[in-house]
Motif scaffolding. Structure first.
Motif, mmCIF file in Angstrom:
data_model
loop_
_atom_site.group_PDB
_atom_site.id
_atom_site.type_symbol
_atom_site.label_atom_id
_atom_site.label_comp_id
_atom_site.label_asym_id
_atom_site.label_seq_id
_atom_site.Cartn_x
_atom_site.Cartn_y
_atom_site.Cartn_z
ATOM 1 N N GLU A 20 0.922 -1.182 0.057
ATOM 2 C CA GLU A 20 -0.002 0.010 -0.149
ATOM 3 C C GLU A 20 0.881 1.272 -0.101
ATOM 4 O OE1 GLU A 20 -3.971 0.195 2.431
ATOM 5 O OE2 GLU A 20 -2.706 1.410 3.313
ATOM 6 N N VAL A 21 0.650 2.109 -0.753
ATOM 7 C CA VAL A 21 1.379 3.618 -0.937
ATOM 8 C C VAL A 21 0.302 4.619 -0.833
ATOM 9 C CG1 VAL A 21 2.894 4.807 -2.729
ATOM 10 C CG2 VAL A 21 2.943 2.428 -2.666
ATOM 11 N N GLN A 22 0.827 5.526 0.007
ATOM 12 C CA GLN A 22 0.197 6.879 0.221
ATOM 13 C C GLN A 22 0.889 8.057 -0.679
ATOM 14 O OE1 GLN A 22 1.228 5.199 3.393
ATOM 15 N NE2 GLN A 22 -0.435 3.874 2.784
ATOM 16 N N VAL A 23 0.316 8.559 -1.455
ATOM 17 C CA VAL A 23 0.720 10.190 -1.898
ATOM 18 C C VAL A 23 -0.243 10.834 -1.900
ATOM 19 C CG1 VAL A 23 -0.156 8.906 -4.395
ATOM 20 C CG2 VAL A 23 1.661 10.696 -4.382
ATOM 21 N N GLY A 24 0.381 12.383 -1.907
ATOM 22 C CA GLY A 24 -0.225 13.482 -2.069
ATOM 23 C C GLY A 24 0.155 14.670 -2.977
ATOM 24 N N PHE A 25 -0.694 15.292 -3.545
ATOM 25 C CA PHE A 25 -0.503 16.367 -4.452
ATOM 26 C C PHE A 25 -0.764 17.645 -3.896
ATOM 27 C CE2 PHE A 25 0.155 12.616 -6.799
ATOM 28 C CZ PHE A 25 1.073 12.637 -7.582
ATOM 29 N N GLU A 26 -0.336 18.880 -4.151
ATOM 30 C CA GLU A 26 -0.671 20.175 -3.469
ATOM 31 C C GLU A 26 -0.370 21.202 -4.469
ATOM 32 O OE1 GLU A 26 -0.366 21.254 1.027
ATOM 33 O OE2 GLU A 26 1.292 22.202 -0.047
ATOM 34 N N THR A 27 -1.280 22.078 -4.520
ATOM 35 C CA THR A 27 -1.165 23.193 -5.548
ATOM 36 C C THR A 27 -1.701 24.500 -4.796
ATOM 37 O OG1 THR A 27 -3.153 22.760 -6.755
ATOM 38 C CG2 THR A 27 -0.878 21.942 -7.607
ATOM 39 N N ARG A 77 -5.537 27.133 -1.542
ATOM 40 C CA ARG A 77 -4.607 25.867 -1.567
ATOM 41 C C ARG A 77 -5.560 24.608 -1.784
ATOM 42 N NH1 ARG A 77 0.571 24.907 0.352
ATOM 43 N NH2 ARG A 77 0.253 27.123 1.217
ATOM 44 N N ALA A 78 -5.213 23.533 -2.658
ATOM 45 C CA ALA A 78 -5.865 22.538 -3.131
ATOM 46 C C ALA A 78 -4.960 21.282 -2.818
ATOM 47 C CB ALA A 78 -6.468 22.578 -4.381
ATOM 48 N N THR A 79 -5.412 20.237 -2.258
ATOM 49 C CA THR A 79 -4.604 19.001 -2.038
ATOM 50 C C THR A 79 -5.359 17.716 -2.535
ATOM 51 O OG1 THR A 79 -5.297 18.760 0.262
ATOM 52 C CG2 THR A 79 -2.949 19.808 -0.400
ATOM 53 N N GLN A 80 -4.865 16.901 -3.125
ATOM 54 C CA GLN A 80 -5.606 15.613 -3.345
ATOM 55 C C GLN A 80 -4.679 14.317 -2.970
ATOM 56 O OE1 GLN A 80 -8.571 14.910 -6.085
ATOM 57 N NE2 GLN A 80 -7.921 13.053 -6.891
ATOM 58 N N ASN A 81 -5.250 13.622 -1.940
ATOM 59 C CA ASN A 81 -4.456 12.472 -1.180
ATOM 60 C C ASN A 81 -4.767 11.164 -1.647
ATOM 61 O OD1 ASN A 81 -2.739 14.408 0.036
ATOM 62 N ND2 ASN A 81 -4.405 14.349 1.698
ATOM 63 N N TYR A 82 -4.055 10.283 -2.127
ATOM 64 C CA TYR A 82 -4.296 8.997 -2.636
ATOM 65 C C TYR A 82 -3.944 7.862 -1.519
ATOM 66 C CZ TYR A 82 -4.948 11.053 -7.119
ATOM 67 O OH TYR A 82 -5.567 11.868 -8.549
#
Length: 207
Positions: A20-27, A77-82
């Motif tokens: 399992e991997v967790q990853v997040g992107f933020e702009t 700010r916007a983030t999306q976490n997977y």
């Protein structure tokens, strides 16, 4: 009737077959729309890497909020976490390379798991009962008595633990633009998973 009560522990190890991997992107942006549009552009290529057999997105979480400097609004700010589950470990290195190339704000994992721990649990249960009986026989021998039949068996909590299971990766920032990171050299091999079962057994004690 006299009784003897003993606790037993069973432990078995299996090699992890799921990750399992967790990853997040933020702009950021001057407005919420601008921040979300930037995030959408950022993850467009990422979504393509998360499709296909053996890879499943378990959750997507979107957060959008304003930034504040004291009482003054200073953009958004916007983030999306997977949370991504990988059942085909042969795809893990390529997936991690694709995620790192996308320059996430953070990336964590892999966290190692067993896709099905039922066989390991059954073996650990057998070992726990054998351990409980061995302890009981030791007490009975010390007393000069005989071990009678089992009266009660209480199940303890099953525990699954992966030794050193979490390897944390930081966002990739080196190399030339467009160069694929050499994730395979990080030695992210599947770890050993320890399944532990505890039980409490009550035996009759015979003269």
């Amino acid at each position: 009737m006299a009784e003897v009560v003993t606790k037993g522990v069973g432990r078995v190890e299996r090699t992890a077959d799921r990750a399992e991997v967790q990853v997040g992107f933020e702009t950021t942006g001057s407005t919420r729309d601008e921040a979300v549009n930037a995030l959408t552009a950022r993850i467009t290529g990422v979504e393509a890497a998360l499709t296909g057999p053996g890879v499943e997105v378990r959750s997507r979480q979107l957060h959008v909020h304003d930034n504040w400097d004291g009482k003054r609004r200073s953009g958004s700010r916007a983030t999306q976490n997977y949370v991504v589950r990988v059942d085909d470990l042969a795809r893990l290195d390529d997936l991690l390379a694709a995620l790192v190339t996308a320059e996430p704000s953070w990336l964590g994992g892999p966290n190692w798991q067993l896709a099905d721990d039922s066989e390991a649990v059954r073996e650990a249960q057998r070992e726990a009962v054998v351990d409980a009986r061995r302890r009981a026989e030791g007490y009975v021998q010390a007393l000069g008595a005989r071990l009678g039949p089992l009266h009660r068996l209480a199940d303890g909590d099953a525990e699954t633990w992966a030794g050193d299971s979490s390897r944390v990766m930081a966002a990739y920032g080196g190399g030339s633009p467009g160069a694929a990171p050499e994730v395979g050299r990080l030695n992210l091999e599947a770890q050993q998973i320890t399944v532990t079962i505890r039980c409490t057994a009550t035996w009759s004690l015979l003269d």
